[in-house]
Design a protein around this motif. Structure first.
Motif, mmCIF file in Angstrom:
data_model
loop_
_atom_site.group_PDB
_atom_site.id
_atom_site.type_symbol
_atom_site.label_atom_id
_atom_site.label_comp_id
_atom_site.label_asym_id
_atom_site.label_seq_id
_atom_site.Cartn_x
_atom_site.Cartn_y
_atom_site.Cartn_z
ATOM 1 N N ASN A 38 97.519 100.083 33.428
ATOM 2 C CA ASN A 38 97.046 101.463 33.537
ATOM 3 C C ASN A 38 96.521 101.815 34.936
ATOM 4 N N MET A 39 97.395 101.758 35.897
ATOM 5 C CA MET A 39 96.991 101.984 37.295
ATOM 6 C C MET A 39 96.601 103.447 37.527
ATOM 7 N N GLN A 40 95.527 103.639 38.240
ATOM 8 C CA GLN A 40 95.058 104.987 38.583
ATOM 9 C C GLN A 40 94.830 105.046 40.086
ATOM 10 N N ILE A 41 95.303 106.080 40.725
ATOM 11 C CA ILE A 41 95.052 106.215 42.156
ATOM 12 C C ILE A 41 93.690 106.905 42.340
ATOM 13 N N PRO A 42 92.823 106.392 43.222
ATOM 14 C CA PRO A 42 91.548 107.087 43.445
ATOM 15 C C PRO A 42 91.799 108.558 43.808
ATOM 16 N N VAL A 43 90.949 109.433 43.292
ATOM 17 C CA VAL A 43 91.128 110.876 43.526
ATOM 18 C C VAL A 43 91.018 111.192 45.020
ATOM 19 N N TYR A 93 103.886 107.273 30.174
ATOM 20 C CA TYR A 93 102.666 106.904 29.442
ATOM 21 C C TYR A 93 101.804 106.007 30.326
ATOM 22 N N GLY A 94 101.479 106.484 31.492
ATOM 23 C CA GLY A 94 100.673 105.691 32.421
ATOM 24 C C GLY A 94 101.559 104.795 33.275
ATOM 25 N N VAL A 95 100.908 104.143 34.204
ATOM 26 C CA VAL A 95 101.620 103.290 35.162
ATOM 27 C C VAL A 95 101.120 101.864 34.994
#
Ligand code: AFP
Length: 334
Positions: A206-211, A186-188
């Motif tokens: 809610n970490m997101q890696i840049p695309v 459920y997200g990082v």
């Protein structure tokens, strides 16, 4: 600023969400919400605090250097590797939630002969050849549900599970600060350790890696052993004036690219035809985190988590990071 206003601003500052509170608040997301997985995450966090203490002390006491034995890959086992393995194993064995442990430091898996429903795969201290030179190191872990009946001896089907079966995975980075990053699908979320309070606090929700990104991480000293496809991709990175960054410590390299955007590559080489990194206790966990953060992980052809492991210490080529960069890197592989 006057003493009273410094005091007032300190009081106004919230201390944030502690890991324990976060785990508890999110326990219901998990389909088998009995609290066992939460306890496993707490045990890992506790063991990591002990390991963190030892890592921090490494320069001060006689704990640095090789322990005199070798692990499976024939690499010298550092004292801290041995210690970390013991700390995590003890913390995890105690509660009875886990039935089997797979570790980089042990040839075979450990059957705990209990009623536990979970299997853990762990690299207790990755990048340990960096310890002596004060460079960041890490712990990597994956959590699986056991497949065989509780009470029966542990079987291959429990141990050799593809990464898609992970119910949780994460890493601890012992760096300029210590961080625990994990996902349960459920997200990082990332937590930074506050040593004076002895607690992890939510610092990277809610970490997101840049695309896309402009960092490429690979041991280019091995360039003469790379395939044509990898060599061409590296030329492309240079043509694009990407930035080369390689610590030689998987967790640290992965973590930087997760935050900034980039690609980490440990390819197959003419010497290491399956690459160097281990599928079960290194690549699967990072692949799960990458996926949950919007990134991608493959061996060049297959998604890492789709690979059916055939042996405990199986190696795999590894391309992980920003989705567009990984797609670009493997474009010519099929
Ligand atoms: P050690 O634990 O022996 O230091 O190995 C670390 C590792 O598996 C991984 O953390 C690194 O990314 C990789 O090896 C570096 O390997 P190269 O020296 O071959 O680039």
């Amino acid at each position: 600023m006057s003493t009273t206003s410094i005091e007032a601003s300190r009081i106004a500052q919230s201390i944030g969400t502690a890991l324990d509170r976060f785990i508890k608040n999110n326990q219901d997301q998990f389909q088998y919400a009995t609290g066992e997985l939460s306890q496993i995450l707490r045990d890992i966090a506790l063991a990591s605090k002990v390991v963190n203490r030892e890592v921090n002390k490494a320069g001060l006491i006689d704990i640095m250097g090789a322990a005199g034995s070798q692990n499976l890959g024939g690499e010298d086992q550092q004292k801290l590797d041995v210690l970390a393995n013991i700390r995590f194993a003890r913390a995890l064995e105690k509660g009875g939630e886990i039935c089997a442990l797979v570790s980089e430091e042990s040839e075979t898996f450990l059957d705990l002969n209990n009623q536990g429903k979970y299997v853990i795969a762990i690299d207790p201290l990755d990048g340990s050849s960096n310890i002596d030179v004060n460079v960041s190191i890490g712990t990597i872990f994956s959590v699986y549900r056991r497949k065989s009946k509780v009470g029966a001896p542990i079987q291959d089907v429990d141990i050799l599970q593809p990464g898609t079966e992970q119910v949780a995975a994460g890493y601890i980075l012992y760096g300029s600060s210590t961080m625990l990053v994990y996902t349960t699908g459920y997200g990082v979320n990332g937590f930074t350790y506050e040593p004076t309070l002895g607690e992890y606090f939510l610092s990277h929700p809610n970490m997101q890696i840049p695309v896309n990104g402009n960092i490429y991480s690979i041991n280019e000293g091995q360039a003469n052993t790379f395939s044509v496809e990898v060599t061409e991709y590296l030329q492309h990175c240079k043509d694009q004036s990407y930035t080369a960054r390689y610590i030689g410590s998987l967790v640290a390299d992965f973590h930087r690219n997760l935050l900034k955007g980039g690609i980490y590559i440990y390819p197959a080489t003419s010497k290491l035809t399956k690459g160097k990194l281990r599928l079960i206790y290194e690549c699967n966990a990072l692949a799960f985190i990458a996926k949950q953060a919007g990134g991608l992980a493959t061996d060049g052809v297959n998604r890492i988590m789709d690979i059916q492991p055939k042996s405990l210490h199986q190696r795999t080529p590894f391309f992980v990071g920003s989705k567009s960069m990984v797609e670009e890197a493997i474009r010519n592989f099929r």
